[in-house]
Write a protein that holds these residues in place. Structure first.
Motif, PDB file in Angstrom:
ATOM      1  N   MET A 186       0.888  -1.106  -0.030  1.00  0.00           N
ATOM      2  CA  MET A 186      -0.116  -0.135  -0.023  1.00  0.00           C
ATOM      3  C   MET A 186       0.686   1.244  -0.161  1.00  0.00           C
ATOM      4  N   GLY A 187       2.147   1.169   0.646  1.00  0.00           N
ATOM      5  CA  GLY A 187       2.933   2.185   0.445  1.00  0.00           C
ATOM      6  C   GLY A 187       3.462   2.688  -0.905  1.00  0.00           C
ATOM      7  N   ALA A 188       3.226   1.876  -1.978  1.00  0.00           N
ATOM      8  CA  ALA A 188       3.644   2.293  -3.299  1.00  0.00           C
ATOM      9  C   ALA A 188       2.968   3.518  -3.751  1.00  0.00           C
ATOM     10  N   MET A 189       1.923   3.877  -3.289  1.00  0.00           N
ATOM     11  CA  MET A 189       1.345   5.117  -3.661  1.00  0.00           C
ATOM     12  C   MET A 189       2.002   6.321  -3.171  1.00  0.00           C
ATOM     13  N   PHE A 190       2.984   6.190  -2.151  1.00  0.00           N
ATOM     14  CA  PHE A 190       3.624   7.267  -1.706  1.00  0.00           C
ATOM     15  C   PHE A 190       5.232   7.284  -1.765  1.00  0.00           C
ATOM     16  N   SER A 191       5.518   6.274  -2.650  1.00  0.00           N
ATOM     17  CA  SER A 191       6.916   5.914  -2.831  1.00  0.00           C
ATOM     18  C   SER A 191       7.558   6.901  -3.773  1.00  0.00           C
ATOM     19  N   LYS A 192       8.867   7.260  -3.520  1.00  0.00           N
ATOM     20  CA  LYS A 192       9.672   8.160  -4.248  1.00  0.00           C
ATOM     21  C   LYS A 192       9.894   7.421  -5.549  1.00  0.00           C
ATOM     22  N   HIS A 193       9.886   6.324  -5.880  1.00  0.00           N
ATOM     23  CA  HIS A 193       9.960   5.565  -6.954  1.00  0.00           C
ATOM     24  C   HIS A 193       8.767   5.406  -7.981  1.00  0.00           C
ATOM     25  N   ARG A 194       7.705   5.604  -7.694  1.00  0.00           N
ATOM     26  CA  ARG A 194       6.505   5.510  -8.164  1.00  0.00           C
ATOM     27  C   ARG A 194       6.473   6.134  -9.384  1.00  0.00           C
ATOM     28  N   LYS A 195       6.705   7.717  -9.452  1.00  0.00           N
ATOM     29  CA  LYS A 195       6.626   8.509 -10.513  1.00  0.00           C
ATOM     30  C   LYS A 195       7.718   8.170 -11.617  1.00  0.00           C
ATOM     31  N   PRO A 196       9.019   8.070 -11.422  1.00  0.00           N
ATOM     32  CA  PRO A 196      10.065   7.614 -12.300  1.00  0.00           C
ATOM     33  C   PRO A 196       9.654   6.290 -12.995  1.00  0.00           C
ATOM     34  N   VAL A 197       9.274   5.416 -12.207  1.00  0.00           N
ATOM     35  CA  VAL A 197       8.764   3.912 -12.891  1.00  0.00           C
ATOM     36  C   VAL A 197       7.514   4.044 -13.819  1.00  0.00           C
ATOM     37  N   MET A 198       6.627   4.863 -13.190  1.00  0.00           N
ATOM     38  CA  MET A 198       5.408   5.063 -14.100  1.00  0.00           C
ATOM     39  C   MET A 198       5.788   5.511 -15.287  1.00  0.00           C
ATOM     40  N   VAL A 199       6.515   6.758 -15.339  1.00  0.00           N
ATOM     41  CA  VAL A 199       6.713   7.573 -16.438  1.00  0.00           C
ATOM     42  C   VAL A 199       7.412   6.866 -17.395  1.00  0.00           C
ATOM     43  N   GLU A 200       8.539   6.002 -16.939  1.00  0.00           N
ATOM     44  CA  GLU A 200       9.526   5.055 -17.907  1.00  0.00           C
ATOM     45  C   GLU A 200       8.406   4.262 -18.523  1.00  0.00           C
ATOM     46  N   MET A 201       7.473   3.259 -17.990  1.00  0.00           N
ATOM     47  CA  MET A 201       6.720   2.391 -18.487  1.00  0.00           C
ATOM     48  C   MET A 201       5.774   2.927 -19.518  1.00  0.00           C
ATOM     49  N   LYS A 202       5.377   4.048 -19.097  1.00  0.00           N
ATOM     50  CA  LYS A 202       4.509   4.791 -20.185  1.00  0.00           C
ATOM     51  C   LYS A 202       5.376   5.189 -21.426  1.00  0.00           C
ATOM     52  N   LYS A 203       6.508   5.905 -21.066  1.00  0.00           N
ATOM     53  CA  LYS A 203       7.197   5.963 -22.317  1.00  0.00           C
ATOM     54  C   LYS A 203       7.551   4.839 -23.339  1.00  0.00           C
ATOM     55  N   VAL A 204       7.923   3.656 -22.650  1.00  0.00           N
ATOM     56  CA  VAL A 204       8.302   2.535 -23.051  1.00  0.00           C
ATOM     57  C   VAL A 204       7.157   1.583 -23.709  1.00  0.00           C
ATOM     58  N   THR A 205       5.821   1.589 -23.258  1.00  0.00           N
ATOM     59  CA  THR A 205       4.800   1.147 -23.983  1.00  0.00           C
ATOM     60  C   THR A 205       4.327   1.836 -25.080  1.00  0.00           C
TER      61      THR A 205
END
Length: 123
Positions: free
Chosen positions: A40-59
């Protein structure tokens, strides 16, 4: 007056020519792994945005590459997932990234994603 306009135009062109830096697997994997293990802490993780941005860019890039290959009359590196079954399983993708030898993890996430999709959805 023409000089400032030329300067602005040149700077604008050069900015467009600078490639967007791609994240290597060696940087992406630890962030994504921590995010997946955060619960549940993933929503507040500092890693969430960079991972999501990279995956969006890649897909998005993956979809674009398939369309471009088809438009050029070429066979894409992999086929797109069947309609309605295109949800990416994050755990499955992370497991694929972990199979990449440490010495090869300097490759871009995009390259690793294409390899994953080629295995999962060959043409």
């Amino acid at each position: 007056m023409k000089y400032p306009i030329r300067f602005v135009a040149t700077v604008a062109l050069l900015q467009g020519a600078v490639p967007v830096s791609a994240m290597p697997v060696s940087e992406f994997l630890p962030k994504a792994d921590k995010l997946m293990n955060a619960g549940m802490g993933a929503m507040f993780s500092k890693h969430r945005k960079p991972v999501m941005v990279e995956m969006k860019k890649v897909t998005n890039g993956y979809r674009g590459d398939i369309q471009a290959a088809r438009a050029a009359g070429k066979t894409p590196s992999s086929c797109p997932p069947p309609k309605g079954k295109g949800k990416l399983n994050g755990k499955e993708f992370l497991a694929h990234l972990k199979t990449i030898p440490v010495g090869q993890r300097n490759m871009e996430v995009k390259t690793a994603f294409h390899g994953f999709m080629k295995k999962k959805y060959p043409c």
